[in-house]
Design an enzyme around this catalytic site. Structure first.
Site, PDB file in Angstrom:
ATOM      1  N   GLU A   1       0.865  -1.195   0.000  1.00 35.31           N
ATOM      2  CA  GLU A   1       0.000   0.000   0.000  1.00 35.31           C
ATOM      3  C   GLU A   1       0.891   1.231   0.000  1.00 35.31           C
ATOM      4  O   GLU A   1       0.990   1.963   0.978  1.00 35.31           O
ATOM      5  CB  GLU A   1      -0.953   0.022   1.199  1.00 35.31           C
ATOM      6  CG  GLU A   1      -1.998   1.144   1.069  1.00 35.31           C
ATOM      7  CD  GLU A   1      -2.813   1.400   2.326  1.00 35.31           C
ATOM      8  OE1 GLU A   1      -3.273   0.435   2.957  1.00 35.31           O
ATOM      9  OE2 GLU A   1      -2.979   2.592   2.661  1.00 35.31           O
TER      10      GLU A   1
ATOM     11  N   ASP B   1       2.143   1.998   3.867  1.00 37.10           N
ATOM     12  CA  ASP B   1       1.337   3.201   3.635  1.00 37.10           C
ATOM     13  C   ASP B   1       2.257   4.416   3.474  1.00 37.10           C
ATOM     14  O   ASP B   1       1.964   5.504   3.981  1.00 37.10           O
ATOM     15  CB  ASP B   1       0.317   3.440   4.760  1.00 37.10           C
ATOM     16  CG  ASP B   1      -0.869   4.300   4.311  1.00 37.10           C
ATOM     17  OD1 ASP B   1      -0.910   4.696   3.128  1.00 37.10           O
ATOM     18  OD2 ASP B   1      -1.749   4.566   5.141  1.00 37.10           O
TER      19      ASP B   1
ATOM     20  N   HIS C   1       2.076   4.707  -1.970  1.00 38.06           N
ATOM     21  CA  HIS C   1       1.373   5.645  -2.845  1.00 38.06           C
ATOM     22  C   HIS C   1       2.301   6.563  -3.633  1.00 38.06           C
ATOM     23  O   HIS C   1       3.426   6.842  -3.228  1.00 38.06           O
ATOM     24  CB  HIS C   1       0.412   6.493  -2.026  1.00 38.06           C
ATOM     25  CG  HIS C   1      -0.570   5.681  -1.231  1.00 38.06           C
ATOM     26  ND1 HIS C   1      -1.438   4.796  -1.821  1.00 38.06           N
ATOM     27  CD2 HIS C   1      -0.801   5.605   0.103  1.00 38.06           C
ATOM     28  CE1 HIS C   1      -2.179   4.221  -0.873  1.00 38.06           C
ATOM     29  NE2 HIS C   1      -1.805   4.691   0.294  1.00 38.06           N
TER      30      HIS C   1
ATOM     31  N   HIS D   1      -9.371   1.100  -0.133  1.00 33.27           N
ATOM     32  CA  HIS D   1      -8.587   2.057   0.658  1.00 33.27           C
ATOM     33  C   HIS D   1      -9.536   3.071   1.298  1.00 33.27           C
ATOM     34  O   HIS D   1     -10.604   3.342   0.749  1.00 33.27           O
ATOM     35  CB  HIS D   1      -7.606   2.757  -0.293  1.00 33.27           C
ATOM     36  CG  HIS D   1      -6.618   3.640   0.380  1.00 33.27           C
ATOM     37  ND1 HIS D   1      -6.896   4.942   0.742  1.00 33.27           N
ATOM     38  CD2 HIS D   1      -5.342   3.407   0.749  1.00 33.27           C
ATOM     39  CE1 HIS D   1      -5.818   5.467   1.304  1.00 33.27           C
ATOM     40  NE2 HIS D   1      -4.856   4.560   1.327  1.00 33.27           N
TER      41      HIS D   1
HETATM   42 MN    MN Z   1      -2.875   4.519   2.157  1.00 35.77          MN
END
Ligand code: MN
Length: 311
Positions: free
Chosen positions: A10, A273, A12, A154
């Protein structure tokens, strides 16, 4: 830990195409999202992450008009394809979908998987105020089931009416402290109560943040839901059949133990993340977590390899 690689799923970025149509965030986080190979690779090396499965940052194309969404989602996926092609041992991709046009989203998912080699899609929560259980999004799930690729649900910010009622006077609680969890837990349970998994029993859904508290609440939710809604199976049965969880931004030994106990070790995958969470915080935590080496390797590498068909 014997030879397990570390795969984080995850992680980004912001493509130049989304950047043109969505106002950038302020400060250093946006710089990190924009920097597809510089500080990202440096921090992957520092944190001991071998492979990152990249996804366009929230809200991606979710809240655009349909025409713009289709244009920028395709451009973003082509951009990610080139990025992965330039760094095939470090990056893999989740497709960005132009959700305001569900039929085009299904076609773009197929293109991204079959032509660009992506491993599924990450969907940034609600799209123009709609949850994905809305019938108009069924073509996306139908295509994901046909392609046998996972959909990662998400968080998105809670809808304005919820913000006003719950968080306006406590703005610190919106987002990751509480709001994202409420939004995503609601989203995932809505998919179940909508009957989606009776229509497509083989669907594979990934949720971050160790399931946004779902493992902790499964028994109570199932027990009480049965009083209000008749379903073919119990809520927890659907959850255990159709959901996989990641550790993104949820580095707690006791929460991990609960997730493993409820879901089984093969349903948990590693994620950080980035850039919202530091890579080394995640890898150091999981390396020290009370697991045997086989289970640790499944979370760091094996489960993601199998589910995403990462070779
Ligand atoms: Mn995220």
């Amino acid at each position: 830990m014997p030879d397990a690689k570390v795969i984080a799923i995850e992680e980004h970025f912001t493509s130049p195409y989304l950047r043109q149509v969505i106002p950038p965030r302020d400060g250093p986080v946006q710089k990190m999202l924009d920097d597809i190979t510089g500080v990202r690779l440096k921090e992957m090396d520092e944190g001991g992450i071998d492979l990152a499965v990249l996804s366009e940052n929230n809200p991606a194309a979710n809240n655009l008009d349909p025409e713009t969404a289709v244009r920028v989602a395709k451009a973003s996926n082509d951009f990610l394809y080139e990025t992965v092609r330039a760094h095939p041992t470090r990056f893999a991709g989740f497709a960005t979908l132009p959700l305001p046009d569900p039929k085009a989203s299904a076609d773009e998912l197929e293109r991204a998987v079959t032509k660009l080699g992506f491993h599924g899609t990450m969907i940034m929560g609600t799209s123009n105020g709609l949850f994905l259980d809305d019938k108009r999004f069924r073509p996306v799930f139908e295509r994901a089931a046909k392609l046998d690729v996972p959909i990662y649900i998400h968080p998105s910010p809670v809808l304005p009416a919820i913000f006003d009622a719950y968080f306006k006077d406590h703005p610190g609680l919106q987002g990751p402290p509480l709001g994202f969890g409420i939004e995503t837990l609601t989203h995932t349970f809505r998919l179940i109560t909508s009957g989606l998994f009776d229509e497509y029993p083989s669907l594979k859904i990934i949720v971050g943040h160790l399931g946004e508290a779902a493992p902790y609440t499964l028994w109570r939710s199932e027990h009480n839901l049965a009083r209000f809604q008749k379903m073919a199976k119990g809520l927890a049965d659907y959850y255990r059949q159709n959901f996989w969880l990641t550790t993104s931004g949820a580095f707690s030994d006791s929460a991990l133990a609960c997730a493993i106990a409820e879901m089984g070790i093969e349903r948990i995958m590693f994620a950080v993340d980035w850039p919202y969470i530091n890579n080394a915080l995640g890898t150091k935590w999981l390396k020290a977590a009370p697991l045997n080496d086989k289970d640790r390797a499944l979370i760091f590498e094996g489960n993601a390899r199998k589910l995403l068909r990462l070779t």
